[in-house]
Write a protein that holds these residues in place. Sequence first.
Motif, PDB file in Angstrom:
ATOM      1  N   GLY A   8       7.903   3.129 -13.261  1.00  0.00           N
ATOM      2  CA  GLY A   8       8.909   4.178 -13.418  1.00  0.00           C
ATOM      3  C   GLY A   8       9.304   4.792 -12.092  1.00  0.00           C
ATOM      4  N   HIS A  16      16.557   5.366  -2.737  1.00  0.00           N
ATOM      5  CA  HIS A  16      16.754   4.863  -1.377  1.00  0.00           C
ATOM      6  C   HIS A  16      16.171   3.452  -1.248  1.00  0.00           C
ATOM      7  CE1 HIS A  16      12.542   5.801  -0.758  1.00  0.00           C
ATOM      8  NE2 HIS A  16      12.758   7.073  -1.058  1.00  0.00           N
ATOM      9  N   ASN A  19      12.516   2.919  -2.188  1.00  0.00           N
ATOM     10  CA  ASN A  19      12.271   2.723  -3.627  1.00  0.00           C
ATOM     11  C   ASN A  19      12.628   1.287  -4.030  1.00  0.00           C
ATOM     12  OD1 ASN A  19      13.813   5.870  -3.948  1.00  0.00           O
ATOM     13  ND2 ASN A  19      11.651   5.559  -4.322  1.00  0.00           N
ATOM     14  N   ASP A 148       2.470   4.524  -1.790  1.00  0.00           N
ATOM     15  CA  ASP A 148       2.177   5.948  -1.999  1.00  0.00           C
ATOM     16  C   ASP A 148       1.664   6.250  -3.402  1.00  0.00           C
ATOM     17  OD1 ASP A 148       4.777   5.302  -2.965  1.00  0.00           O
ATOM     18  OD2 ASP A 148       5.272   7.418  -3.052  1.00  0.00           O
ATOM     19  N   ILE A 185       7.930   1.837   3.213  1.00  0.00           N
ATOM     20  CA  ILE A 185       9.053   1.884   4.153  1.00  0.00           C
ATOM     21  C   ILE A 185       9.065   3.281   4.768  1.00  0.00           C
ATOM     22  CG2 ILE A 185      11.581   1.739   4.366  1.00  0.00           C
ATOM     23  CD1 ILE A 185      10.315  -0.975   3.744  1.00  0.00           C
ATOM     24  N   MET A 195       9.708   6.932   4.037  1.00  0.00           N
ATOM     25  CA  MET A 195      11.077   7.228   3.626  1.00  0.00           C
ATOM     26  C   MET A 195      11.002   7.968   2.300  1.00  0.00           C
ATOM     27  SD  MET A 195      14.280   4.598   3.200  1.00  0.00           S
ATOM     28  CE  MET A 195      14.501   4.252   4.927  1.00  0.00           C
TER      29      MET A 195
HETATM   30  P1  TYM Z   1       8.833   7.860  -7.087  1.00  0.00           P
HETATM   31  O1  TYM Z   1       9.970   8.230  -7.965  1.00  0.00           O
HETATM   32  O2  TYM Z   1       8.461   8.796  -6.003  1.00  0.00           O
HETATM   33  O3  TYM Z   1       9.099   6.462  -6.409  1.00  0.00           O
HETATM   34  C1  TYM Z   1       9.495   5.340  -7.173  1.00  0.00           C
HETATM   35  C2  TYM Z   1       8.864   4.075  -6.633  1.00  0.00           C
HETATM   36  O4  TYM Z   1       9.275   3.867  -5.268  1.00  0.00           O
HETATM   37  C3  TYM Z   1       8.130   3.694  -4.443  1.00  0.00           C
HETATM   38  N1  TYM Z   1       8.416   4.265  -3.122  1.00  0.00           N
HETATM   39  C4  TYM Z   1       8.329   3.583  -1.977  1.00  0.00           C
HETATM   40  N2  TYM Z   1       7.992   2.311  -1.691  1.00  0.00           N
HETATM   41  C5  TYM Z   1       8.023   1.931  -0.403  1.00  0.00           C
HETATM   42  N3  TYM Z   1       8.364   2.764   0.620  1.00  0.00           N
HETATM   43  C6  TYM Z   1       8.710   4.035   0.383  1.00  0.00           C
HETATM   44  N4  TYM Z   1       9.059   4.840   1.386  1.00  0.00           N
HETATM   45  C7  TYM Z   1       8.706   4.510  -0.962  1.00  0.00           C
HETATM   46  N5  TYM Z   1       8.991   5.694  -1.539  1.00  0.00           N
HETATM   47  C8  TYM Z   1       8.809   5.525  -2.868  1.00  0.00           C
HETATM   48  C9  TYM Z   1       7.020   4.448  -5.162  1.00  0.00           C
HETATM   49  O5  TYM Z   1       5.747   4.003  -4.770  1.00  0.00           O
HETATM   50  C10 TYM Z   1       7.332   4.144  -6.600  1.00  0.00           C
HETATM   51  O6  TYM Z   1       6.798   2.886  -6.969  1.00  0.00           O
HETATM   52  N6  TYM Z   1       4.780   8.952  -9.824  1.00  0.00           N
HETATM   53  C11 TYM Z   1       5.813   7.957  -9.603  1.00  0.00           C
HETATM   54  C12 TYM Z   1       6.617   7.673 -10.851  1.00  0.00           C
HETATM   55  C13 TYM Z   1       5.805   7.313 -12.030  1.00  0.00           C
HETATM   56  C14 TYM Z   1       5.213   6.064 -12.294  1.00  0.00           C
HETATM   57  C15 TYM Z   1       4.586   6.189 -13.564  1.00  0.00           C
HETATM   58  C16 TYM Z   1       5.159   4.858 -11.598  1.00  0.00           C
HETATM   59  C17 TYM Z   1       5.525   8.132 -13.096  1.00  0.00           C
HETATM   60  N7  TYM Z   1       4.802   7.436 -14.013  1.00  0.00           N
HETATM   61  C18 TYM Z   1       3.874   5.111 -14.136  1.00  0.00           C
HETATM   62  C19 TYM Z   1       4.457   3.808 -12.163  1.00  0.00           C
HETATM   63  C20 TYM Z   1       3.827   3.932 -13.409  1.00  0.00           C
HETATM   64  C21 TYM Z   1       6.758   8.460  -8.532  1.00  0.00           C
HETATM   65  O7  TYM Z   1       6.845   9.637  -8.285  1.00  0.00           O
HETATM   66  O8  TYM Z   1       7.547   7.519  -7.953  1.00  0.00           O
END
Ligand code: TYM
Length: 329
Positions: A8, A16, A19, A148, A185, A195
């Motif tokens: 999710g 971005h 993500n 993260d 990233i 990011m």
């Molecule tokens: P969220 O919304 O912050 O980020 C969504 C997904 O993007 C990944 N991500 C990144 N990957 C690489 N580099 C980056 N700079 C970067 N920033 C974000 C995150 O790791 C994520 O996979 N808690 C989660 C959402 C969530 C969730 C879940 C995920 C709620 N329930 C159950 C998996 C399973 C979150 O805040 O992701």
Amino acid sequence: MADLLFSGVQPTNVLHIGNYIGALKQWADVQHRYRCLFCVVDLHAITVPQDPAKLRKNVLDTAAAYLAVGIDPNRSNIFVQSEVKEHTELGWIMSTIGKMGELERMTQYKDKSAKHAENTSVGLFSYPALMAADILLYDTTVVPVGEDQLQHLELTRVLARRFNSHFGETFVVPQPLIQKVGARIMGLDDPTKKMSKSAISASSYIAITDEPEVIKKKISRAVTDSGTTIEYDEENRPAIANLMTIYHHATGKSMKEIEKEFAGKGYGDFKKALAEAVIYMLNPIQKKLKEFQSDPAELTKILDRGRDAAQEAAEAKMKIVKEKMGLGR
Ligand code: TYM
């Protein structure tokens, strides 16, 4: 039956390329190997203040983005977290299984609560319990995420095992799925920070909706390291390593191939090529995003179907959980 994959994204601001590269690209790549549930986690989004009208728009835009990156709605279910009430119900239960100390150690909580020091919500603290519920409700085996989220996933595994040992085998203990390169990233303006959607400066990230001219400008301003060559050295030259990682994902070229391509060339040439590659990578996504955004009826149909499928599985699981715990009559 194939294993279940769950993941999710929070519908906050715009997605971005972190993500995309860290999470959504993986989803699209592996979706055919699993039964998949892709959730728009709006209940997580409200752990920091949201404007209701913007949130509702972001929920739909995030679902449209899942489709735009190539999630096939005929194979996978896409749904909105708050429409399946069992997430909240199991989230509460998970908050009784987790310990204060465990949740206090979560880096994301520490970072975000420092940013919102004046008014950190209780929900921001118990956020990982809800995330554990999202995953455990569906007997998920695989969770593709960026780096993260690994800590939250590790906690999910701890909670699943603890529940199973107290109440008997109930939950599947899930595994993370992480990109080999690109799971983290970094910001274009600061390669020591990931990011992030909540970055103060928009020049820190490239949104998946950024126009070509904006992408060119952001990349031309991206910080680089001292030195002039295009060589991958994550430890000593994190800025160029980060840009090379983005180039690797946009072109499919290996780091060695990239080094060869830019041997004898400088940052200017590399940044130009990188901007073109990112524009090329995002172009089909942006086109599809507009298509789905302009067809709300189709999006509604897909989200209704996803909700119904998730609901059925979640209800069945909650019945078992309540029985095991002695809840209700
Ligand atoms: P969220 O919304 O912050 O980020 C969504 C997904 O993007 C990944 N991500 C990144 N990957 C690489 N580099 C980056 N700079 C970067 N920033 C974000 C995150 O790791 C994520 O996979 N808690 C989660 C959402 C969530 C969730 C879940 C995920 C709620 N329930 C159950 C998996 C399973 C979150 O805040 O992701």
